[in-house]
Enzyme design. Structure first.
Site, PDB file in Angstrom:
ATOM      1  N   ASP A  67      83.659  11.530   6.177  1.00  0.00           N
ATOM      2  CA  ASP A  67      84.962  12.046   6.191  1.00  0.00           C
ATOM      3  C   ASP A  67      85.830  11.383   6.973  1.00  0.00           C
ATOM      4  O   ASP A  67      85.581  10.232   7.595  1.00  0.00           O
ATOM      5  CB  ASP A  67      84.764  13.586   6.704  1.00  0.00           C
ATOM      6  CG  ASP A  67      84.216  13.706   8.186  1.00  0.00           C
ATOM      7  OD1 ASP A  67      83.851  12.781   8.841  1.00  0.00           O
ATOM      8  OD2 ASP A  67      84.252  14.733   8.676  1.00  0.00           O
ATOM      9  N   ASN A 136      83.223  26.193  13.785  1.00  0.00           N
ATOM     10  CA  ASN A 136      83.541  27.013  12.568  1.00  0.00           C
ATOM     11  C   ASN A 136      82.470  26.695  11.608  1.00  0.00           C
ATOM     12  O   ASN A 136      82.569  27.357  10.477  1.00  0.00           O
ATOM     13  CB  ASN A 136      84.882  26.857  12.282  1.00  0.00           C
ATOM     14  CG  ASN A 136      85.025  25.321  11.602  1.00  0.00           C
ATOM     15  OD1 ASN A 136      84.254  24.380  11.778  1.00  0.00           O
ATOM     16  ND2 ASN A 136      86.381  25.046  11.296  1.00  0.00           N
ATOM     17  N   HIS A 138      81.618  24.187   9.785  1.00  0.00           N
ATOM     18  CA  HIS A 138      81.913  23.110   8.732  1.00  0.00           C
ATOM     19  C   HIS A 138      81.011  22.072   8.712  1.00  0.00           C
ATOM     20  O   HIS A 138      80.326  21.719   9.857  1.00  0.00           O
ATOM     21  CB  HIS A 138      83.466  22.652   8.784  1.00  0.00           C
ATOM     22  CG  HIS A 138      83.660  21.526  10.111  1.00  0.00           C
ATOM     23  ND1 HIS A 138      84.935  21.251  10.289  1.00  0.00           N
ATOM     24  CD2 HIS A 138      82.861  21.233  11.113  1.00  0.00           C
ATOM     25  CE1 HIS A 138      84.984  20.272  11.370  1.00  0.00           C
ATOM     26  NE2 HIS A 138      83.648  20.135  11.790  1.00  0.00           N
ATOM     27  N   GLU A 143      85.480  22.765   4.964  1.00  0.00           N
ATOM     28  CA  GLU A 143      85.834  24.008   5.850  1.00  0.00           C
ATOM     29  C   GLU A 143      85.591  25.245   5.136  1.00  0.00           C
ATOM     30  O   GLU A 143      85.057  25.247   4.016  1.00  0.00           O
ATOM     31  CB  GLU A 143      87.501  23.726   5.957  1.00  0.00           C
ATOM     32  CG  GLU A 143      88.066  22.422   6.642  1.00  0.00           C
ATOM     33  CD  GLU A 143      87.464  22.237   7.988  1.00  0.00           C
ATOM     34  OE1 GLU A 143      87.774  23.190   8.945  1.00  0.00           O
ATOM     35  OE2 GLU A 143      86.820  21.279   8.435  1.00  0.00           O
TER      36      GLU A 143
HETATM   37  P1  PGA Z   1      81.032  16.929  17.214  1.00  0.00           P
HETATM   38  O1  PGA Z   1      81.714  17.183  15.894  1.00  0.00           O
HETATM   39  O2  PGA Z   1      79.696  16.220  16.992  1.00  0.00           O
HETATM   40  O3  PGA Z   1      82.031  16.243  17.939  1.00  0.00           O
HETATM   41  O4  PGA Z   1      80.711  18.188  18.017  1.00  0.00           O
HETATM   42  C1  PGA Z   1      81.017  18.087  14.920  1.00  0.00           C
HETATM   43  C2  PGA Z   1      81.852  18.647  13.822  1.00  0.00           C
HETATM   44  O5  PGA Z   1      82.980  19.045  13.986  1.00  0.00           O
HETATM   45  O6  PGA Z   1      81.546  18.243  12.603  1.00  0.00           O
END
Ligand code: PGA
Length: 244
Positions: A67, A136, A138, A143
């Site tokens: 992404d 959250n 995702h 999302e």
């Molecule tokens: P993080 O992000 O590895 O920085 O916790 C994970 C995500 O938001 O998919």
């Protein structure tokens, strides 16, 4: 879902990195999808070391980025592609010709989605996708509310994602849109590896593993995957553990 609970972040990273190494041994010309984020940092360090020690050979593999923040490119610190080059592609000696990623600086983001979908289709799908999980729930920028039928798409970022995402940048940024592989790519991948550590991920991990499969918690879709693996440390697994 195959679940491996480790004592800490280091052990979780070792277990997940080992699974990736084994997958590349089994199929050297794999199409691999890696994410940005803090969670995979140690996995990338271990994979770079494994490549240097010749315990894994990525020379026949192809990589696709999961992404990107809309408007950001490789030269922008905090972008996913910048992070992946810094942490993995460059130190592992992987040439640009083996790397595909959304160029989120382009005006026509739909064309970027089509470009990445075409790469994945040409390979007959992803062999392995590594995924972090948002607080959250995702996956990438899939999302809450995402369609489980989605391929690559532009997404309106959840308020939680826009707020938490500030941690990747030195200065405050408006983060309103992202571009991401879709849930269909995840479901169709031969293997999906979800990684999570620390207490702030405990609620999301619980919902992903024990909650209903609902698009309001995108990671719960992994319950439908026939070859999904969760590598998690004790802190991130604590709420699931308590529920037993
Ligand atoms: P993080 O992000 O590895 O920085 O916790 C994970 C995500 O938001 O998919």
């Amino acid at each position: 879902m195959n679940i491996v609970v480790s004592k800490d972040y280091e052990e979780m990273s070792q277990q997940a990195a080992e699974q990736i190494v084994q997958a590349v041994h089994a199929k050297p010309d794999s199409l691999l999808c890696f994410p940005g984020g803090d969670t995979p940092r140690e996995i990338f360090r271990l994979l770079v070391q494994a490549a240097k020690d010749k315990r894994v050979d990525f020379s026949k593999a192809t990589f696709v980025g999961l992404d990107e923040w809309a408007g950001l490119g490789r030269e922008d610190e905090g972008s996913c592609i910048h992070f992946l080059y810094n942490q993995f592609y460059s130190p592992a000696g992987i040439p640009d010709s083996q790397v595909h990623a959304f160029n989120a600086k382009e005006d026509d983001l739909q064309a970027e989605c089509d470009k990445i979908d075409a790469v994945i289709n040409e390979h007959g799908g992803l062999d392995l996708i590594l995924l972090g999980i948002g607080v959250n729930g995702h996956l990438g920028f899939n999302e809450p509310g995402v369609s489980f039928e989605s391929h690559s798409h532009v997404s309106e970022l959840d308020a939680v994602t826009s707020t938490v995402g500030q941690k990747y940048f030195k200065e405050q940024r408006v983060l309103s849109k992202g571009i991401t592989l879709g849930i269909k790519h995840i479901l169709n991948a031969n293997s999906a590896i979800l990684i999570a550590n620390g207490p702030k991920k405990a609620d999301a991990v619980f919902e992903a593993v024990k909650g209903p499969v609902v698009n309001t918690l995108p990671a719960s879709v992994l319950q439908l995957h026939s070859n999904a693996h969760l590598f998690v440390d004790r802190e991130a697994y604590a709420k699931v553990e308590k529920s037993h």
